[in-house]
Structure formats: C-alpha cells, structure tokens
Design an enzyme around this catalytic site. Structure first.
Site, mmCIF file in Angstrom:
data_model
loop_
_atom_site.group_PDB
_atom_site.id
_atom_site.type_symbol
_atom_site.label_atom_id
_atom_site.label_comp_id
_atom_site.label_asym_id
_atom_site.label_seq_id
_atom_site.Cartn_x
_atom_site.Cartn_y
_atom_site.Cartn_z
ATOM 1 N N VAL A 171 0.864 -1.172 0.000
ATOM 2 C CA VAL A 171 0.000 0.000 0.000
ATOM 3 C C VAL A 171 0.907 1.230 0.000
ATOM 4 O O VAL A 171 1.857 1.291 0.776
ATOM 5 C CB VAL A 171 -0.899 -0.065 1.261
ATOM 6 N N CYS A 172 0.630 2.178 -0.855
ATOM 7 C CA CYS A 172 1.476 3.363 -0.947
ATOM 8 C C CYS A 172 1.365 4.187 0.324
ATOM 9 O O CYS A 172 0.266 4.601 0.715
ATOM 10 C CB CYS A 172 1.093 4.220 -2.141
ATOM 11 N N ILE A 173 2.504 4.474 0.932
ATOM 12 C CA ILE A 173 2.490 5.104 2.255
ATOM 13 C C ILE A 173 1.904 6.512 2.234
ATOM 14 O O ILE A 173 1.118 6.871 3.115
ATOM 15 C CB ILE A 173 3.919 5.054 2.867
ATOM 16 N N SER A 209 -1.858 6.264 1.735
ATOM 17 C CA SER A 209 -2.557 5.597 2.835
ATOM 18 C C SER A 209 -2.602 6.471 4.081
ATOM 19 O O SER A 209 -3.618 6.508 4.775
ATOM 20 C CB SER A 209 -1.916 4.253 3.147
#
Lengths: 135, 130
Positions: B77-79, B82
């Site tokens: 998941v792209c930090i 997110s």
C-alpha cells in the site's frame, strides 16, 4: 527517496507513458498521478506525458485553488521539461488536439510548452510503450 | 510473464479490486507471475484490517490476503496515499502520535519508488482503476 538504476533487459531504458485524463481539484487522482510521475523522473527512463480529455485542464495556466481549499499542485507540471527529453525517441510532453478543441482551449492557455497530437499520432504514441499509466 | 499490477479503486465501492483479483488468480493459474500488488489512490483502503462486509457480499480484502499467502504475492500500500486516508501501521501511527493503527497484517507500506521499480522490471504493467 529511492533512486534506482532498475531497467529492463540489456539495461535499456523503458518507454513509460503517463496519461492524464481527469480534471484537477474535483478528485485527487491527478495530483497523485503527478506524484508517480515526479518519482518516475528519478529512474532515468524514457518518459512521455500525454494530456487528453479532461486531463488538459491540469495544464491550464494561472490556476488558484485556494478559493475551494485546494492545493496548487499543478504548478509542479512545470518541471516536465527537465526530464522529458522532447523529440528524442519520439517521447515528450503531448496534448491531444480534439481534447483542446472540444474545451475551447488554445495551446497558448497552457502553463507549459506542449506538442499537440492528432488522434493517429496519439495512437502511435501508445504503441511501443513498455507501460501506460493512466490518471 | 511477470506482471506488475496496480489497483486504484477502493475495495467494495468499486469493481476494480475484484477485477484485479480475478485477473491475478487467472494469471497465476496459467503459470504467470505476479510478485507484487501495489495499491494506490483509493485502493489503499484495501490495507485496512477493520473492514467487515455483510455476509452476503464478497470479502475482497480477505480474498487478497488468501491469494497473497497462497502464491507468495507481496501486498503493498502506498504510504503517502494511505496516511492521507487513515490507513497506518504501528510504526507510522507512533510516529504521528496516533492512538491506533489499522494496517492488515498481510500488507506493507512502501513508497512510490518500489512501484516504479516493479513497472520497470516487469514484462507487462496493468492498472485496475475506479
């Protein structure tokens, strides 16, 4: 920020096409797409950017999103000239002509210099790309 | 063939995630490789461990977790996306002084650099959008 020399077989730079199709501010996908593009610039690949449909609005000059509580992120498209080597290997920064016409936008209304492509040229641009990323 | 796959649609509210899941299942069944799924934009909501869909609806997050465990697929998941949407692991929650975290144990947070590497190294990239 991770900077990598990851490349395809034989260390040839990959041809990557970023396509912006959505208008700014109403959704964040354009801004998040720009983040991917800016990260991509660090990877020394062969990058092209195409604006079409409502994506041409991303490039309108003199935007001010403060009245709607938005962020003026579209100014960052100004760096495109730095890592898109225009007219080399056919990659560059492009706008689709019909998208401009239908929205009564003149290339002079845009914030950066672009090459305007007709539909046949857009089709040719898509062909031969390693990956197409749409935002 | 080595596929790089991105999902930008939210789980449940968009068909994107289920389509991507079915694509990955089929690709793996045919002997292709999907080393990593990268969730971006509203796709990052897939990383929440707190989703409780109704019993008569597909539990797409559980489906992703099961597929990942079965096939050794990394779920990323792209930090940046997110954090903006309130999906954080314990490390990020502590860093931001928050009193809770919610990242699903089978997902990890990573930056866009990891995604770009996947795109460059793969044979084919495909994105499932909203």
């Amino acid at each position: 920020m991770i900077v990598s020399s990851a490349s395809g077989p034989d260390s040839v730079a990959r041809r990557l096409l970023f396509v912006f199709r959505t208008a700014p501010h109403g959704t964040i996908i354009g801004q998040e797409g720009l983040d991917v593009l800016l990260t991509g610039g660090a990877f020394e690949q062969d990058i092209s950017v195409l604006f079409m449909d409502d994506g041409v609005y991303q490039l309108l000059a003199s935007q001010d999103a403060s009245a709607i509580g938005g962020k003026d992120y579209t100014r960052a498209f100004g760096v495109l000239g730095d890592f898109c080597e225009a007219l080399q290997n056919g990659q560059g920064v492009f706008v689709e002509s019909l998208s401009l016409e239908r929205r009564a936008i003149d290339p002079g209304d845009l914030s950066i210099p672009v090459e305007v492509l007709g539909q046949d040229a857009v089709k040719a641009l898509f062909e031969g790309q390693h990956a197409v990323l749409n935002f | 063939m080595n596929f790089s796959v991105m999902v930008t649609g939210a789980p449940h509210s968009s068909q994107a995630s289920l389509s991507a899941y079915r694509f990955c299942r089929s690709a793996c069944a045919r002997g292709h490789v999907v080393p990593r799924l990268f969730f971006y934009h509203d796709g990052v909501y897939t990383g929440s461990r707190l989703s409780v869909p109704p019993q008569d609806e597909t539990d797409i997050i559980k489906d992703w977790a099961d597929l990942a465990a079965e096939k050794g697929i990394e779920l990323v998941v792209c930090i940046a996306a997110s954090k903006r949407r309130g999906v954080l692991d314990q490390g990020e929650a502590d860093r931001e002084g928050l009193d809770a975290d919610n990242l699903h144990p089978q997902f990890t947070l990573a930056g866009l650099g990891l995604f770009l590497e996947s795109v460059i190294e793969c044979d084919r990239f495909i994105c499932f959008g909203a």
